[in-house]
Scaffold this motif. Structure first.
Motif, short mmCIF file in Angstrom:
data_model
loop_
_atom_site.label_atom_id
_atom_site.label_comp_id
_atom_site.label_asym_id
_atom_site.label_seq_id
_atom_site.Cartn_x
_atom_site.Cartn_y
_atom_site.Cartn_z
N ASP A 176 16.06 19.79 8.40
CA ASP A 176 17.48 19.17 9.00
C ASP A 176 17.42 18.27 10.20
N PHE A 177 16.35 18.27 10.88
CA PHE A 177 16.11 17.42 11.87
C PHE A 177 15.65 16.12 11.08
N LEU A 178 14.87 15.96 10.20
CA LEU A 178 14.18 14.83 9.73
C LEU A 178 14.94 14.28 8.70
N SER A 179 16.10 15.05 8.03
CA SER A 179 17.11 14.31 7.20
C SER A 179 18.17 13.88 7.73
N LYS A 180 18.67 14.19 9.30
CA LYS A 180 19.88 13.63 9.60
C LYS A 180 20.01 12.22 9.55
N GLU A 181 20.94 11.84 9.40
CA GLU A 181 21.40 10.30 9.05
C GLU A 181 21.26 9.47 10.21
N GLY A 182 20.59 8.57 10.25
CA GLY A 182 20.50 7.32 11.36
C GLY A 182 19.15 7.65 12.42
N LEU A 232 -1.12 8.28 7.54
CA LEU A 232 0.29 8.57 8.19
C LEU A 232 0.95 9.80 7.74
N HIS A 233 0.60 10.32 6.50
CA HIS A 233 0.85 11.64 6.35
C HIS A 233 -0.04 12.69 6.91
N ALA A 234 -1.31 12.65 7.28
CA ALA A 234 -2.08 13.33 7.82
C ALA A 234 -1.47 13.72 9.45
N SER A 243 1.01 -1.14 0.26
CA SER A 243 -0.08 -0.10 0.06
C SER A 243 1.07 1.13 -0.05
N TRP A 244 1.89 1.27 0.59
CA TRP A 244 2.82 2.35 0.94
C TRP A 244 3.39 2.58 -0.55
N GLU A 245 4.05 1.50 -1.22
CA GLU A 245 4.83 1.74 -2.34
C GLU A 245 3.92 2.31 -3.45
N GLN A 246 2.45 1.88 -3.39
CA GLN A 246 1.49 2.16 -4.58
C GLN A 246 1.17 3.42 -4.44
N THR A 247 1.36 4.31 -3.27
CA THR A 247 0.92 5.63 -2.94
C THR A 247 1.89 6.64 -3.47
N GLU A 248 1.07 7.77 -4.26
CA GLU A 248 2.26 8.70 -4.82
C GLU A 248 2.33 9.74 -3.65
N LYS A 249 3.71 9.83 -3.58
CA LYS A 249 4.04 10.67 -2.23
C LYS A 249 4.76 11.81 -2.69
N GLY A 250 4.67 12.89 -1.81
CA GLY A 250 5.63 14.32 -2.25
C GLY A 250 6.93 14.26 -1.37
N GLU A 251 7.63 15.18 -1.62
CA GLU A 251 8.99 15.37 -1.18
C GLU A 251 9.22 16.30 0.24
N ASP A 252 7.91 16.69 0.73
CA ASP A 252 7.85 17.40 1.78
C ASP A 252 8.31 16.88 3.14
N ALA A 253 8.41 17.61 3.93
CA ALA A 253 8.67 17.09 5.32
C ALA A 253 7.79 16.09 6.13
N ALA A 254 6.47 16.29 5.82
CA ALA A 254 5.24 15.58 6.15
C ALA A 254 5.44 14.27 5.84
N TRP A 255 5.80 14.20 4.44
CA TRP A 255 5.97 12.75 3.80
C TRP A 255 7.38 11.92 4.33
#
Length: 367
Positions: A204-210, A182-184, A89-101
């Motif tokens: 920056d917080f959400l893109s931090k490695e690990g 999950l996005h909501a 289901s997750w893979e078939q959903t079209e997703k954006g590139e914002d922080a919420a996604w």
């Protein structure tokens, strides 16, 4: 300290998070005790608990009641089936590139990574599963980000039943709206976090490695930021700065035998208060803040304590001839004046691209 401050967890709260008496004795330090109604009640520091829950020993053994034999084998197959359904289901959903996604992806990973462990629990009753799934489905219209970890954890616990009944209305509804829900939830969690931590850079917080996805099943986004990201940001920034040429940086300060205390914790856990208590007892001291209003509040607090304190910010000056203490914004630190104690508030600002230099300068150069 208030028992309800959120800094400590009770035995009942530990058990609800999957702790057993054996794990408590093995992985946690000795508890602190409060006296209530004539009896002693144990409490453990939340930060100690979170760190222990990230260890392999806890993840492998904190499974609660278990099944055995044929039932265990069947339950494992059911949780694996649900994991595959949600992944599809997750893979078939079209997703954006914002922080919420991005955050929604972490929530997805947290649930699907923990579903396999849910097979070792006894099956939830239908009424429990119904309640758990309905609470998750309601995220599309209303979401209390403080309750989100519990909603996701309860959904994981319902995994064996949902996987065993793939054609049920509950399972089909869950799979059909999985990514959107999950996005909501992520949008609401980010909004609440940004309101509480306006200085934080969410991307920056959400893109931090690990990024520690497992923590999202136990803690709010704000707690993950305070407990995991802030220490990471401080440590990384200091490592980069010191690697430049530390022997030439602030030689007078480097010649002193300075002692640093890094006080890390969530919002409203007493960090600044503890700093003031240390500052008021020092013969001389300086308080550094990111905002003029915080520096002004610090001056007023120290004056109320009977400490002669000046104020210096980019917009306002209140110099006192006989002052022993100074409250200032970080950029206004006097690098030539010596102090017995320095309190540098919001020190995670060292990672800020525009103002981080002021905290770097303060930490490395304050006398």
């Amino acid at each position: 300290m208030s028992k309800n401050s959120g800094k400590y967890l009770s035995p009942g709260q530990l058990k609800s998070r999957g702790w057993t008496n054996a794990l408590i004795a093995e992985l946690l330090p000795r508890p602190r005790y409060w006296h209530s109604n004539g009896r002693s009640v144990a409490r453990w520091l939340r930060d100690d608990v979170i760190q222990a829950e990230l260890t392999a020993a806890f993840k492998e053994r904190a499974n609660g009641e278990t099944l055995s034999g044929k039932a265990l084998f069947q339950a494992k197959a059911h949780t694996e089936a649900l994991t595959e359904l949600l992944q599809k289901s997750w893979e078939q959903t079209e997703k954006g590139e914002d922080a919420a996604w991005a955050l929604a992806g972490y929530y997805h990973a947290a649930v699907t990574e923990h579903l396999p462990a849910a097979h070792s629990r006894k099956y939830s009753r239908l009424n429990q599963v119904t309640g758990n799934v309905n609470n998750f489905l309601a995220l599309e219209h209303r979401c209390d980000s403080r309750q989100l970890p519990a909603v996701l954890t309860n959904l994981v616990r319902s995994g064996p039943w949902l996987g065993q009944n793939p054609g049920s209305l509950l399972t089909t509804q869950l799979a059909a709206h999985w990514a959107e829900l999950l996005h909501a939830a992520a949008e609401k969690a980010i909004a609440d976090f940004s309101e509480a931590q306006p200085e934080a850079k969410v991307e920056d917080f959400l893109s931090k490695e690990g990024f520690p996805t497992a923590m999202l099943l136990q803690e709010t986004l704000g707690t993950v930021y305070s407990v995991w990201y802030v220490p990471q940001a401080i440590r990384t920034s200091l490592e980069v700065l010191v690697a430049l040429n530390p022997k030439d940086e602030y030689p007078e300060a480097r010649a002193m035998r300075r002692h640093f205390v890094l006080h890390v914790g969530g919002t409203n856990t007493g960090k600044t208060y503890a700093g003031f208590q240390r500052l008021r007892t020092a013969p001389t001291g300086v308080y550094l803040a990111p905002l003029r209003l915080l520096a002004l509040e610090a001056q007023e607090t120290l004056l109320d304590y009977g400490v002669d304190c000046s104020l210096t910010t980019g917009e306002e000056e209140d110099r006192r001839e006989e002052d022993t203490h100074i409250a200032a914004t970080a950029e206004k630190l006097d690098l030539k004046r010596r102090y017995d104690v320095a309190v540098i508030d919001e020190c995670q600002m060292i990672a800020d691209r525009e103002r981080g230099y002021a905290w770097t300068r303060a930490i490395l150069g304050v006398l």
